[in-house]
Design a protein around this motif. Structure first.
Motif, PDB file in Angstrom:
ATOM      1  N   TYR A  12       0.876  -1.163   0.000  1.00 47.50           N
ATOM      2  CA  TYR A  12       0.000   0.000   0.000  1.00 47.50           C
ATOM      3  C   TYR A  12       0.912   1.212   0.000  1.00 47.50           C
ATOM      4  N   ASN A  13       0.865   2.018  -1.047  1.00 50.77           N
ATOM      5  CA  ASN A  13       1.771   3.163  -1.080  1.00 50.77           C
ATOM      6  C   ASN A  13       1.295   4.233  -2.059  1.00 50.77           C
ATOM      7  N   GLN A  14       1.993   5.359  -1.976  1.00 49.59           N
ATOM      8  CA  GLN A  14       1.750   6.465  -2.893  1.00 49.59           C
ATOM      9  C   GLN A  14       2.742   6.329  -4.040  1.00 49.59           C
ATOM     10  N   CYS A  15       2.233   6.332  -5.268  1.00 49.49           N
ATOM     11  CA  CYS A  15       3.137   6.305  -6.413  1.00 49.49           C
ATOM     12  C   CYS A  15       3.925   7.616  -6.479  1.00 49.49           C
ATOM     13  N   THR A  16       5.098   7.575  -7.049  1.00 50.06           N
ATOM     14  CA  THR A  16       5.859   8.806  -7.258  1.00 50.06           C
ATOM     15  C   THR A  16       5.444   9.443  -8.576  1.00 50.06           C
ATOM     16  N   THR A  17       5.863  10.667  -8.805  1.00 52.83           N
ATOM     17  CA  THR A  17       5.550  11.343 -10.066  1.00 52.83           C
ATOM     18  C   THR A  17       6.301  10.708 -11.230  1.00 52.83           C
ATOM     19  N   ILE A  55      -7.720   1.707  -5.941  1.00 49.85           N
ATOM     20  CA  ILE A  55      -7.359   3.117  -5.888  1.00 49.85           C
ATOM     21  C   ILE A  55      -7.982   3.775  -4.654  1.00 49.85           C
ATOM     22  N   CYS A  56      -7.141   4.405  -3.862  1.00 54.43           N
ATOM     23  CA  CYS A  56      -7.609   5.084  -2.642  1.00 54.43           C
ATOM     24  C   CYS A  56      -7.572   6.602  -2.782  1.00 54.43           C
ATOM     25  N   GLY A  57      -6.846   7.113  -3.760  1.00 44.94           N
ATOM     26  CA  GLY A  57      -6.768   8.549  -3.967  1.00 44.94           C
ATOM     27  C   GLY A  57      -5.835   8.861  -5.121  1.00 44.94           C
ATOM     28  N   GLY A  58      -5.827  10.139  -5.534  1.00 40.50           N
ATOM     29  CA  GLY A  58      -4.913  10.570  -6.573  1.00 40.50           C
ATOM     30  C   GLY A  58      -5.426  10.328  -7.978  1.00 40.50           C
ATOM     31  N   GLU A  59      -4.513  10.541  -8.941  1.00 41.90           N
ATOM     32  CA  GLU A  59      -4.849  10.434 -10.354  1.00 41.90           C
ATOM     33  C   GLU A  59      -3.782   9.635 -11.089  1.00 41.90           C
ATOM     34  N   GLY A  60      -4.190   9.028 -12.190  1.00 38.04           N
ATOM     35  CA  GLY A  60      -3.255   8.278 -13.001  1.00 38.04           C
ATOM     36  C   GLY A  60      -3.916   7.759 -14.258  1.00 38.04           C
ATOM     37  N   TRP A  61      -3.104   7.146 -15.097  1.00 39.36           N
ATOM     38  CA  TRP A  61      -3.575   6.640 -16.396  1.00 39.36           C
ATOM     39  C   TRP A  61      -3.103   5.204 -16.568  1.00 39.36           C
ATOM     40  N   LEU A  62      -3.992   4.357 -17.072  1.00 38.76           N
ATOM     41  CA  LEU A  62      -3.659   2.967 -17.348  1.00 38.76           C
ATOM     42  C   LEU A  62      -4.107   2.626 -18.758  1.00 38.76           C
ATOM     43  N   LYS A  63      -3.382   1.717 -19.382  1.00 44.31           N
ATOM     44  CA  LYS A  63      -3.817   1.151 -20.652  1.00 44.31           C
ATOM     45  C   LYS A  63      -3.673  -0.356 -20.561  1.00 44.31           C
ATOM     46  N   GLY A  83      -4.341  -3.689 -22.820  1.00 43.95           N
ATOM     47  CA  GLY A  83      -4.668  -4.036 -24.202  1.00 43.95           C
ATOM     48  C   GLY A  83      -4.798  -2.766 -25.005  1.00 43.95           C
ATOM     49  N   ASP A  84      -5.949  -2.578 -25.648  1.00 44.63           N
ATOM     50  CA  ASP A  84      -6.170  -1.360 -26.439  1.00 44.63           C
ATOM     51  C   ASP A  84      -7.133  -0.396 -25.759  1.00 44.63           C
ATOM     52  N   LYS A  85      -7.408  -0.609 -24.451  1.00 42.59           N
ATOM     53  CA  LYS A  85      -8.348   0.251 -23.730  1.00 42.59           C
ATOM     54  C   LYS A  85      -7.621   1.122 -22.717  1.00 42.59           C
ATOM     55  N   GLU A  86      -7.984   2.398 -22.667  1.00 43.13           N
ATOM     56  CA  GLU A  86      -7.380   3.341 -21.734  1.00 43.13           C
ATOM     57  C   GLU A  86      -8.349   3.641 -20.591  1.00 43.13           C
ATOM     58  N   TYR A  87      -7.777   3.838 -19.402  1.00 43.84           N
ATOM     59  CA  TYR A  87      -8.576   4.085 -18.209  1.00 43.84           C
ATOM     60  C   TYR A  87      -7.942   5.204 -17.377  1.00 43.84           C
ATOM     61  N   TYR A  88      -8.795   5.935 -16.696  1.00 46.38           N
ATOM     62  CA  TYR A  88      -8.375   6.948 -15.726  1.00 46.38           C
ATOM     63  C   TYR A  88      -9.079   6.611 -14.414  1.00 46.38           C
ATOM     64  N   PRO A  89      -8.585   5.610 -13.691  1.00 42.47           N
ATOM     65  CA  PRO A  89      -9.306   5.092 -12.513  1.00 42.47           C
ATOM     66  C   PRO A  89      -9.517   6.153 -11.435  1.00 42.47           C
ATOM     67  N   LYS A 145      -0.694  -6.703 -23.019  1.00 46.42           N
ATOM     68  CA  LYS A 145       0.164  -5.521 -23.061  1.00 46.42           C
ATOM     69  C   LYS A 145      -0.443  -4.404 -22.226  1.00 46.42           C
ATOM     70  N   GLN A 146       0.392  -3.733 -21.419  1.00 47.90           N
ATOM     71  CA  GLN A 146      -0.089  -2.730 -20.478  1.00 47.90           C
ATOM     72  C   GLN A 146       0.828  -1.512 -20.468  1.00 47.90           C
ATOM     73  N   SER A 147       0.259  -0.400 -20.032  1.00 43.79           N
ATOM     74  CA  SER A 147       1.015   0.829 -19.796  1.00 43.79           C
ATOM     75  C   SER A 147       0.410   1.528 -18.594  1.00 43.79           C
ATOM     76  N   TYR A 148       1.222   2.369 -17.942  1.00 47.95           N
ATOM     77  CA  TYR A 148       0.694   3.185 -16.852  1.00 47.95           C
ATOM     78  C   TYR A 148       1.581   4.407 -16.689  1.00 47.95           C
ATOM     79  N   SER A 149       1.007   5.469 -16.132  1.00 44.46           N
ATOM     80  CA  SER A 149       1.815   6.651 -15.848  1.00 44.46           C
ATOM     81  C   SER A 149       1.067   7.584 -14.904  1.00 44.46           C
ATOM     82  N   CYS A 150       1.838   8.411 -14.239  1.00 45.56           N
ATOM     83  CA  CYS A 150       1.298   9.499 -13.431  1.00 45.56           C
ATOM     84  C   CYS A 150       0.904  10.632 -14.376  1.00 45.56           C
ATOM     85  N   ILE A 151      -0.187  11.337 -14.084  1.00 51.46           N
ATOM     86  CA  ILE A 151      -0.641  12.407 -14.982  1.00 51.46           C
ATOM     87  C   ILE A 151      -0.792  13.744 -14.258  1.00 51.46           C
ATOM     88  N   SER A 152      -0.429  13.809 -12.977  1.00 48.19           N
ATOM     89  CA  SER A 152      -0.543  15.074 -12.242  1.00 48.19           C
ATOM     90  C   SER A 152       0.407  15.039 -11.057  1.00 48.19           C
TER      91      SER A 152
END
Length: 278
Positions: free
Chosen positions: A23-28, A45-53, A55-61, A74-81
């Motif tokens: 359980y942790n906070q992702c870094t930028t 997800i307990c808080g914050g913002e981020g982006w996931l992909k 397969g071919d679908k994108e999410y902003y949980p 196939k997957q991708s993820y990143s911090c967006i703020s």
């Protein structure tokens, strides 16, 4: 096609391994693109913002969402703020036989749990087990992971769950339906292979891969479940019930019953009808 029996069989034969959790906070700098993991992941997800992909679908949980990222996709993820995700997460494998569960079932990647407190408690148990050096900690971790998978599946309606190999699913559904309808008869591999339109050797391999146990073992389990029901709800003798279910040998029936139920048939009946408990 009614998938209930097939789904029940998959889940009852599921084997899991918990690899990592926290359980942790992702870094930028939290970011990875177009990788294909050989393990599955849950994010809660307990808080914050981020982006996931996935397969071919994108999410902003959003906070409160439970995300499944299945292995082999196939997957991708990143911090967006400047407010990256605060989340529970775990890496795990879930297999039926030798096949990954999520190579068999197609589930929505994101759900909102109906019981978020239970999901959070399961994650707390999972993360606690990975941080403990107690000898029983891995077992507790697996049990909480199974609970988490159950919560995820429970948040899907049956018609929202599909099968990636629909041809195999149809054949196995027909086979399981036949077993359920003919459980009081002798059922042979040849009978089942004919229903699936397969050679018996190939059918046995497919059945074990998909269901997790060989066909004869599955049939025996179903017969024992039927025997439990008959012992609890009828007055037929153990011998009569054994004959009714196609067990020609009473000793063999009693041995199989105790192996699967943990009690001899007579002891099981006493327990179920208000007699002495084991």
């Amino acid at each position: 096609m009614d998938h209930r029996a097939l789904l029940t069989s998959y889940l009852s034969n599921l084997k899991v391994d918990l690899l990592m959790a926290d359980y942790n906070q992702c870094t930028t700098r939290w970011r990875d693109l177009d990788y294909t993991p050989d393990y599955s992941k849950f994010y809660y997800i307990c808080g914050g913002e981020g982006w996931l992909k996935i397969g071919d679908k994108e999410y902003y949980p959003q906070p409160g969402e439970l995300i499944l990222m299945p292995e082999g996709v196939k997957q991708s993820y990143s911090c967006i703020s400047e407010r990256p995700f605060l989340k529970y997460w775990c890496h795990f494998s879930a297999k039926v036989g030798e096949i990954n569960l999520f190579r068999v079932l197609e589930l929505n990647h994101v759900c909102i749990p109906e019981n978020p407190a239970a999901v959070e408690a399961a994650f707390q148990g999972i993360t606690g087990s990975t941080q403990s050096d107690a000898v029983y900690a891995p077992l507790l971790g697996k049990s909480r992971l199974l609970e988490l998978i159950a919560h995820y599946v429970m948040n899907h309606k049956l018609d929202e769950i599909s099968y990636k190999n629909l041809g195999a699913a149809r054949k196995l559904t027909a086979v399981l339906d036949y077993i359920a309808a003919n459980i009081e008869h002798n059922i042979t591999i040849h009978d089942l292979a004919e229903i699936a339109h397969m050679h018996p050797n190939y059918f046995m391999r497919l059945f074990k891969q998909q269901i997790g146990v060989p066909p004869i073992q599955y049939i025996t389990r179903q017969k024992i479940d039927k025997a439990k029901d008959l012992l609890a709800t009828t007055s037929g003798s153990v011998s009569e019930i054994a004959d009714q279910l196609g067990f020609g040998d009473l000793f063999y029936f009693s041995r199989q019953f105790k192996k699967h139920a943990g009690l001899a048939p007579t002891e099981f009946r006493k327990q179920e009808t208000g007699g002495v408990k084991p």
